[in-house]
Design a protein around this motif. Structure first.
Motif, PDB file in Angstrom:
ATOM      1  N   ASN A 220      93.208  38.032  52.244  1.00  0.00           N
ATOM      2  CA  ASN A 220      92.511  38.878  53.198  1.00  0.00           C
ATOM      3  C   ASN A 220      91.436  39.689  52.484  1.00  0.00           C
ATOM      4  N   MET A 221      90.511  40.242  53.285  1.00  0.00           N
ATOM      5  CA  MET A 221      89.398  41.010  52.740  1.00  0.00           C
ATOM      6  C   MET A 221      89.291  42.346  53.442  1.00  0.00           C
ATOM      7  N   LEU A 222      88.962  43.385  52.668  1.00  0.00           N
ATOM      8  CA  LEU A 222      88.632  44.684  53.224  1.00  0.00           C
ATOM      9  C   LEU A 222      87.220  45.047  52.794  1.00  0.00           C
ATOM     10  N   GLY A 223      86.544  45.835  53.624  1.00  0.00           N
ATOM     11  CA  GLY A 223      85.216  46.302  53.274  1.00  0.00           C
ATOM     12  C   GLY A 223      85.258  47.294  52.119  1.00  0.00           C
ATOM     13  N   LEU A 224      84.093  47.579  51.560  1.00  0.00           N
ATOM     14  CA  LEU A 224      83.968  48.467  50.412  1.00  0.00           C
ATOM     15  C   LEU A 224      83.719  49.898  50.860  1.00  0.00           C
ATOM     16  N   LYS A 225      83.960  50.835  49.948  1.00  0.00           N
ATOM     17  CA  LYS A 225      83.753  52.247  50.237  1.00  0.00           C
ATOM     18  C   LYS A 225      82.369  52.719  49.789  1.00  0.00           C
ATOM     19  N   GLU A 226      81.949  52.297  48.591  1.00  0.00           N
ATOM     20  CA  GLU A 226      80.670  52.789  48.051  1.00  0.00           C
ATOM     21  C   GLU A 226      80.047  51.729  47.158  1.00  0.00           C
ATOM     22  N   ILE A 227      78.716  51.655  47.192  1.00  0.00           N
ATOM     23  CA  ILE A 227      77.955  50.739  46.345  1.00  0.00           C
ATOM     24  C   ILE A 227      76.784  51.512  45.743  1.00  0.00           C
ATOM     25  N   ASP A 238      72.322  54.349  46.906  1.00  0.00           N
ATOM     26  CA  ASP A 238      73.748  54.657  46.988  1.00  0.00           C
ATOM     27  C   ASP A 238      74.189  54.588  48.450  1.00  0.00           C
ATOM     28  N   ILE A 239      75.126  53.686  48.736  1.00  0.00           N
ATOM     29  CA  ILE A 239      75.715  53.548  50.065  1.00  0.00           C
ATOM     30  C   ILE A 239      77.136  54.091  50.003  1.00  0.00           C
ATOM     31  N   LEU A 240      77.461  55.060  50.839  1.00  0.00           N
ATOM     32  CA  LEU A 240      78.805  55.626  50.905  1.00  0.00           C
ATOM     33  C   LEU A 240      79.262  55.610  52.361  1.00  0.00           C
ATOM     34  N   LEU A 241      80.329  54.872  52.626  1.00  0.00           N
ATOM     35  CA  LEU A 241      80.815  54.699  53.995  1.00  0.00           C
ATOM     36  C   LEU A 241      81.966  55.663  54.257  1.00  0.00           C
ATOM     37  N   ASP A 242      81.613  56.943  54.402  1.00  0.00           N
ATOM     38  CA  ASP A 242      82.620  57.976  54.647  1.00  0.00           C
ATOM     39  C   ASP A 242      82.623  58.457  56.094  1.00  0.00           C
ATOM     40  N   GLU A 243      81.473  58.394  56.757  1.00  0.00           N
ATOM     41  CA  GLU A 243      81.385  58.779  58.158  1.00  0.00           C
ATOM     42  C   GLU A 243      80.179  58.113  58.804  1.00  0.00           C
ATOM     43  N   ILE A 244      80.271  57.937  60.117  1.00  0.00           N
ATOM     44  CA  ILE A 244      79.191  57.316  60.886  1.00  0.00           C
ATOM     45  C   ILE A 244      78.944  58.174  62.123  1.00  0.00           C
ATOM     46  N   PRO A 245      77.760  58.746  62.293  1.00  0.00           N
ATOM     47  CA  PRO A 245      77.462  59.433  63.557  1.00  0.00           C
ATOM     48  C   PRO A 245      77.501  58.441  64.718  1.00  0.00           C
ATOM     49  N   GLY A 279      69.973  55.148  57.237  1.00  0.00           N
ATOM     50  CA  GLY A 279      70.948  55.794  58.095  1.00  0.00           C
ATOM     51  C   GLY A 279      71.830  56.702  57.264  1.00  0.00           C
ATOM     52  N   THR A 280      72.786  57.339  57.917  1.00  0.00           N
ATOM     53  CA  THR A 280      73.662  58.304  57.256  1.00  0.00           C
ATOM     54  C   THR A 280      74.387  57.733  56.039  1.00  0.00           C
ATOM     55  N   PRO A 281      74.863  56.474  56.055  1.00  0.00           N
ATOM     56  CA  PRO A 281      75.559  55.959  54.863  1.00  0.00           C
ATOM     57  C   PRO A 281      74.683  55.872  53.619  1.00  0.00           C
ATOM     58  N   ILE A 282      73.365  55.890  53.782  1.00  0.00           N
ATOM     59  CA  ILE A 282      72.474  55.814  52.625  1.00  0.00           C
ATOM     60  C   ILE A 282      72.329  57.223  52.051  1.00  0.00           C
ATOM     61  N   LYS A 283      73.052  57.490  50.978  1.00  0.00           N
ATOM     62  CA  LYS A 283      73.082  58.835  50.410  1.00  0.00           C
ATOM     63  C   LYS A 283      71.942  59.074  49.422  1.00  0.00           C
ATOM     64  N   ILE A 284      71.525  58.034  48.726  1.00  0.00           N
ATOM     65  CA  ILE A 284      70.423  58.146  47.767  1.00  0.00           C
ATOM     66  C   ILE A 284      69.501  56.955  47.944  1.00  0.00           C
ATOM     67  N   ASN A 285      68.210  57.220  48.039  1.00  0.00           N
ATOM     68  CA  ASN A 285      67.186  56.175  48.111  1.00  0.00           C
ATOM     69  C   ASN A 285      66.031  56.580  47.212  1.00  0.00           C
ATOM     70  N   GLU A 302      77.418  49.076  40.817  1.00  0.00           N
ATOM     71  CA  GLU A 302      78.774  49.613  40.762  1.00  0.00           C
ATOM     72  C   GLU A 302      79.361  49.578  42.168  1.00  0.00           C
ATOM     73  N   VAL A 303      80.544  49.002  42.293  1.00  0.00           N
ATOM     74  CA  VAL A 303      81.191  48.842  43.584  1.00  0.00           C
ATOM     75  C   VAL A 303      82.552  49.532  43.544  1.00  0.00           C
ATOM     76  N   PHE A 304      82.862  50.316  44.590  1.00  0.00           N
ATOM     77  CA  PHE A 304      84.094  51.082  44.645  1.00  0.00           C
ATOM     78  C   PHE A 304      84.869  50.737  45.919  1.00  0.00           C
ATOM     79  N   ASP A 305      86.202  50.684  45.796  1.00  0.00           N
ATOM     80  CA  ASP A 305      87.029  50.607  46.993  1.00  0.00           C
ATOM     81  C   ASP A 305      87.464  52.017  47.389  1.00  0.00           C
ATOM     82  N   PHE A 306      88.278  52.125  48.450  1.00  0.00           N
ATOM     83  CA  PHE A 306      88.664  53.445  48.936  1.00  0.00           C
ATOM     84  C   PHE A 306      89.435  54.244  47.892  1.00  0.00           C
TER      85      PHE A 306
END
Length: 321
Positions: A220-227, A238-245, A279-285, A302-306
């Motif tokens: 099985n596969m789960l999505g990532l938390k941060e890239i 930097d993509i961080l999937l912590d919240e979505i408006p 969008g909001t998940p894009i923390k640094i550009n 660099e790839v991070f899980d939860f």
């Protein structure tokens, strides 16, 4: 690759720092927050996490914390049948794809269904009109809405439901054994197999990198938390999937490319590591600061899980003129 055909088994402890408990007894995760979905009316983010109900309907769904019923929704095209609870800590929890509700709520639903049949209906309740304690059965599992198999989808939202928050922040779940896999790269629209240290070519003002990556547990596969994307050790993206408006719920292409597909058992998504849509998940550009005259880039991702486990991938990019 098929998703949820073989279920990820991640056993869940009974108590989190917030006091929330899992909605299904002795269950495990099958999907994570903010994964790409191409089902329903339009592509969207996965607004919560999924707990297995062992592919069965009628499994009890429990209140994750004390609270009162805000509303029920019936026949939503994505969520199916829903219950939303308000909790004293200010957050709300939403439970979706339900077959039916508990003995207090089901008679209310039956009366509404007699009048409206299969139409989408929202039933709202006054504050504290119907209250529940933590662990009380509030509903039963189903596969209504876009669900392929019976399961419990749960979301955590702020009080006015304007923001979706990663529910994993509220449950204590032991880190599962697994590995972060980079399956494939797309560079300038061309799919390439990843090999550490390889040199790939690109054209245009800046490299356009997409990556098919995930946390692999068994089959099985789960999505990532941060890239995090680096060029020559400079953090570019930097993509961080912590919240979505909620206003961005139907804007998954801020994170994913249009090569992605996630419908039914098919799950193949590409994280887009360049600023086509923000969008909001894009923390640094930092792409606006990039020297577009450079012809060679040392790339590190660099790839991070939860659980904050990290894996790095590196390669090089050379401009074709």
């Amino acid at each position: 690759m098929k998703k949820n055909l073989f279920l990820l088994i991640v056993f869940i402890s009974v108590l989190s720092f917030s006091g929330f408990i899992p909605p299904v007894d002795d269950s495990y995760l099958t999907s994570s927050f903010a994964e790409f979905r191409s089902t329903g009316n339009s592509p969207h983010f996965h607004g919560g996490i999924d707990f297995s109900t062992f592919s069965k309907e009628g499994i009890p769904i429990r209140a994750i914390y004390e609270g009162y019923v805000v509303r029920l929704e019936l026949n939503d095209p994505i969520y199916g049948n829903i219950i939303v609870l308000q909790h004293p800590n200010g957050y709300r929890s939403l439970y979706a794809h339900l077959r039916s509700f508990n003995y207090v709520l089901q008679p209310i639903v039956d009366d509404v269904v007699k009048e409206f049949q299969n139409e989408k209906v929202v039933i709202e309740f006054s504050d504290n009109e119907i209250s529940f304690s933590k662990g009380d059965v509030i509903a039963y599992s189903g596969k209504t809405g876009e669900a392929v198999k019976p399961h419990c989808h749960i979301e955590i939202r702020n009080h006015d439901e304007s923001i979706l928050v990663d529910p994993l922040e509220f449950f204590e779940i032991a880190p599962p054994e697994g590995d972060i896999i980079l399956k494939e790269l797309i560079i300038d629209g061309k799919k390439v197999e990843y090999n550490r240290g390889s040199v790939y070519t690109f054209t245009g003002d800046y490299p356009k990198i997409e990556m098919n990556a995930f946390l692999k547990i068994n089959n099985n596969m789960l999505g990532l938390k941060e890239i995090k994307l680096y060029f020559a050790n400079k953090l570019m993206y930097d993509i961080l999937l912590d919240e979505i408006p909620m206003e961005e719920f139907y804007k998954p292409y801020s994170v994913y490319s249009k090569d992605s597909i996630a419908a039914g058992y098919i799950y193949k998504t590409y994280y887009r590591l360049y600023p086509e849509v923000l969008g909001t998940p894009i923390k640094i550009n930092n792409f606006p600061t990039l020297n577009t005259n450079l012809d060679f880039f040392q790339v590190r991702i660099e790839v991070f899980d939860f659980w904050n486990r990290k894996k790095e991938f590196s390669f090089n990019l050379k401009r074709e003129r």
